[in-house]
Design a protein around this motif. Structure first.
Motif, short mmCIF file in Angstrom:
data_model
loop_
_atom_site.label_atom_id
_atom_site.label_comp_id
_atom_site.label_asym_id
_atom_site.label_seq_id
_atom_site.Cartn_x
_atom_site.Cartn_y
_atom_site.Cartn_z
N VAL A 1 -4.22 -10.20 7.58
CA VAL A 1 -2.99 -10.65 6.89
C VAL A 1 -2.14 -11.48 7.85
CG1 VAL A 1 -0.85 -9.90 5.78
CG2 VAL A 1 -2.98 -8.68 5.31
N GLU A 2 -1.99 -10.98 9.08
CA GLU A 2 -1.16 -11.68 10.07
C GLU A 2 -1.71 -13.06 10.41
OE1 GLU A 2 -1.20 -8.90 13.26
OE2 GLU A 2 0.32 -7.57 12.37
N GLU A 3 -3.05 -13.17 10.40
CA GLU A 3 -3.67 -14.45 10.73
C GLU A 3 -3.79 -15.37 9.52
OE1 GLU A 3 -4.59 -15.54 13.75
OE2 GLU A 3 -3.68 -13.73 14.58
N GLY A 4 -3.39 -14.88 8.33
CA GLY A 4 -3.41 -15.73 7.14
C GLY A 4 -4.74 -15.81 6.43
N TYR A 5 -5.69 -14.91 6.76
CA TYR A 5 -6.98 -14.92 6.08
C TYR A 5 -6.86 -14.34 4.67
CZ TYR A 5 -8.97 -15.95 10.66
OH TYR A 5 -9.27 -16.53 11.86
N ILE A 6 -5.98 -13.37 4.50
CA ILE A 6 -5.67 -12.80 3.19
C ILE A 6 -4.17 -12.61 3.11
CG2 ILE A 6 -7.88 -11.64 2.72
CD1 ILE A 6 -6.76 -9.10 3.96
N SER A 7 -3.65 -12.56 1.90
CA SER A 7 -2.20 -12.43 1.74
C SER A 7 -1.73 -10.98 1.74
CB SER A 7 -1.74 -13.11 0.45
OG SER A 7 -2.42 -12.56 -0.67
N VAL A 8 -2.58 -10.07 1.25
CA VAL A 8 -2.23 -8.64 1.16
C VAL A 8 -3.43 -7.81 1.60
CG1 VAL A 8 -1.49 -6.75 -0.34
CG2 VAL A 8 -0.67 -9.08 -0.77
N SER A 9 -3.17 -6.78 2.39
CA SER A 9 -4.27 -5.91 2.82
C SER A 9 -4.77 -5.07 1.66
CB SER A 9 -3.80 -4.98 3.95
OG SER A 9 -4.80 -4.02 4.24
N PRO A 10 -6.10 -4.96 1.51
CA PRO A 10 -6.66 -4.12 0.44
C PRO A 10 -6.69 -2.64 0.80
CG PRO A 10 -8.41 -5.15 1.69
CD PRO A 10 -7.13 -5.69 2.25
N PHE A 11 -6.23 -2.32 2.01
CA PHE A 11 -6.29 -0.93 2.47
C PHE A 11 -5.15 -0.14 1.83
CE2 PHE A 11 -8.47 1.55 5.80
CZ PHE A 11 -7.80 2.75 5.65
N LYS A 12 -5.49 0.69 0.84
CA LYS A 12 -4.50 1.47 0.09
C LYS A 12 -4.63 2.98 0.32
CE LYS A 12 -3.39 -2.46 -1.79
NZ LYS A 12 -2.20 -3.18 -1.29
N MET A 13 -5.65 3.39 1.05
CA MET A 13 -5.90 4.82 1.27
C MET A 13 -4.80 5.47 2.10
SD MET A 13 -9.91 5.42 2.16
CE MET A 13 -9.52 7.14 2.52
N THR A 14 -4.53 6.74 1.79
CA THR A 14 -3.64 7.56 2.63
C THR A 14 -4.53 8.37 3.56
OG1 THR A 14 -1.96 7.71 0.90
CG2 THR A 14 -1.88 9.35 2.66
N LEU A 15 -4.33 8.21 4.86
CA LEU A 15 -5.17 8.89 5.84
C LEU A 15 -4.49 10.17 6.32
CD1 LEU A 15 -6.24 5.79 7.95
CD2 LEU A 15 -7.50 6.88 6.08
N LYS A 16 -5.20 11.27 6.23
CA LYS A 16 -4.62 12.56 6.62
C LYS A 16 -5.65 13.38 7.37
CE LYS A 16 -2.02 16.51 4.79
NZ LYS A 16 -1.50 17.17 3.57
N ASN A 17 -5.33 13.70 8.63
CA ASN A 17 -6.23 14.53 9.43
C ASN A 17 -6.22 15.96 8.94
OD1 ASN A 17 -7.22 12.63 11.31
ND2 ASN A 17 -5.36 12.80 12.53
N GLU A 18 -7.37 16.62 9.05
CA GLU A 18 -7.43 18.05 8.78
C GLU A 18 -6.86 18.78 10.00
OE1 GLU A 18 -11.49 18.95 8.08
OE2 GLU A 18 -11.50 18.17 6.03
N GLN A 19 -5.95 19.69 9.76
CA GLN A 19 -5.35 20.45 10.86
C GLN A 19 -6.30 21.56 11.28
OE1 GLN A 19 -2.51 19.51 12.40
NE2 GLN A 19 -2.54 17.77 10.98
N LYS A 20 -6.75 21.47 12.52
CA LYS A 20 -7.67 22.48 13.03
C LYS A 20 -7.05 23.19 14.22
CE LYS A 20 -11.91 20.05 11.68
NZ LYS A 20 -13.19 19.49 12.16
N GLU A 21 -7.13 24.51 14.20
CA GLU A 21 -6.60 25.28 15.32
C GLU A 21 -7.57 25.18 16.50
OE1 GLU A 21 -5.16 29.83 16.40
OE2 GLU A 21 -5.78 29.32 14.36
N VAL A 22 -7.02 24.80 17.65
CA VAL A 22 -7.85 24.67 18.86
C VAL A 22 -7.59 25.86 19.76
CG1 VAL A 22 -8.37 23.25 20.87
CG2 VAL A 22 -7.76 22.15 18.71
N ASN A 23 -8.57 26.76 19.84
CA ASN A 23 -8.44 27.93 20.69
C ASN A 23 -8.93 27.58 22.09
OD1 ASN A 23 -7.48 29.71 18.67
ND2 ASN A 23 -9.56 29.87 17.86
N PRO A 24 -8.09 27.75 23.12
CA PRO A 24 -8.50 27.40 24.48
C PRO A 24 -9.67 28.24 24.95
CG PRO A 24 -6.47 28.68 24.50
CD PRO A 24 -6.74 28.34 23.07
N LEU A 25 -10.35 27.75 25.97
CA LEU A 25 -11.44 28.52 26.57
C LEU A 25 -10.88 29.71 27.32
CD1 LEU A 25 -13.54 25.59 28.10
CD2 LEU A 25 -14.18 26.98 26.12
#
Length: 268
Positions: A107-131
């Motif tokens: 978009v910034e370089e003018g190749y497309i006018s609007v980004s097609p990326f519409k997904m909402t990205l959400k990480n799964e919260q995982k508990e990290v137990n130390p060694l």
């Protein structure tokens, strides 16, 4: 030849670049930034890996490449499904973030006018137990005949006793080791990611590893490091998934068990 309607809707630039070409442009830009110390080599490596996954996915569509203007929200969602079939949700999301930035660049370089990326990205919260200390000893004392795994074991143990992120660890130099007026030894280094200075006590086991490698630890890519850590965990009989974040959590636990207060641990 481009139709008048196509050019009118997307502009001439939209018909001149593919998604893989755009990745290459971005990677060339990263190469220049690495030379100037703006970004690290590990960042470039991550984008190259993501580009390889995009290329592999496009192959499943019986194509060698695809024009940036032809990328749709459905293409992006299907690519995510493809990734999740190969890796964990959170790892796939990291790859999707790279693609999102590449399309923002389009978009910034003018190749497309609007980004097609519409997904909402959400990480799964995982508990990290130390060694536990027993698990740490098991890894540290394991007799390893393969030189590459022996080096990775040393690096991981070093992370566990310093809390350094992978990038900070491989960029550690002898000038980062400082002795104060009372004879206490410290690692003082600005973090690659935040540029904030960290002051870390140099514990005996970490010092021993540094001396072994004459103050500069082995270097390898983050991708290979994580791959070897999985192998290391298997041969040591550790059921937990070994990774840098686990090492950092373990370091915090070591300090807390040594009587260091929570505020100081957080600052370290």
């Amino acid at each position: 030849m481009d139709s008048f309607v196509d050019v009118f809707k997307n502009g001439f630039k939209a018909n001149t670049i593919t998604i893989l070409q755009l990745f290459r442009e971005r990677n060339e830009l990263f190469g220049k930034k690495i030379a100037n110390g703006v970004v690290t080599g590990s960042t470039l490596e991550k984008y190259k890996v993501t580009m390889d996954y995009v290329a592999a996915y496009i192959k499943t569509l019986k194509k060698d490449d695809i024009m940036v203007k032809e990328i749709t929200p459905m293409f992006i969602e299907d690519f995510f499904v493809y990734l999740v079939g190969l890796m964990s949700n959170n790892t796939a999301i990291q790859k999707m973030k790279h693609l999102k930035k590449i399309l923002r660049m389009a978009v910034e370089e003018g190749y497309i006018s609007v980004s097609p990326f519409k997904m909402t990205l959400k990480n799964e919260q995982k508990e990290v137990n130390p060694l536990t200390l027993d698990e740490l000893r098991k890894i540290k004392n394991k007799n390893i005949s393969l030189p590459r795994l022996a080096k990775v074991r040393d690096m991981f143990i070093f992370e566990c006793y310093t809390g350094l992120a992978f990038t900070d660890m491989v960029n550690l130099r002898s000038e980062n080791n400082v002795v104060d007026t009372k004879g206490n030894e410290w690692i003082i280094k600005s973090r690659q990611k935040t540029k904030i200075q960290s002051t870390i006590p140099l514990l005996p086991i970490a010092k021993e590893i540094l001396m072994k490698y004459q103050d500069e630890l082995p270097t390898l890519t983050n991708q290979k490091y994580n791959g070897y850590l999985k192998e290391l965990g298997d041969i040591c009989g550790i059921k937990k998934n070994l990774h840098s974040h686990l090492a950092r959590r373990t370091f915090a636990t070591i300090l807390l068990n040594s009587g260091v207060d929570m505020v100081s641990v957080s600052k370290i």
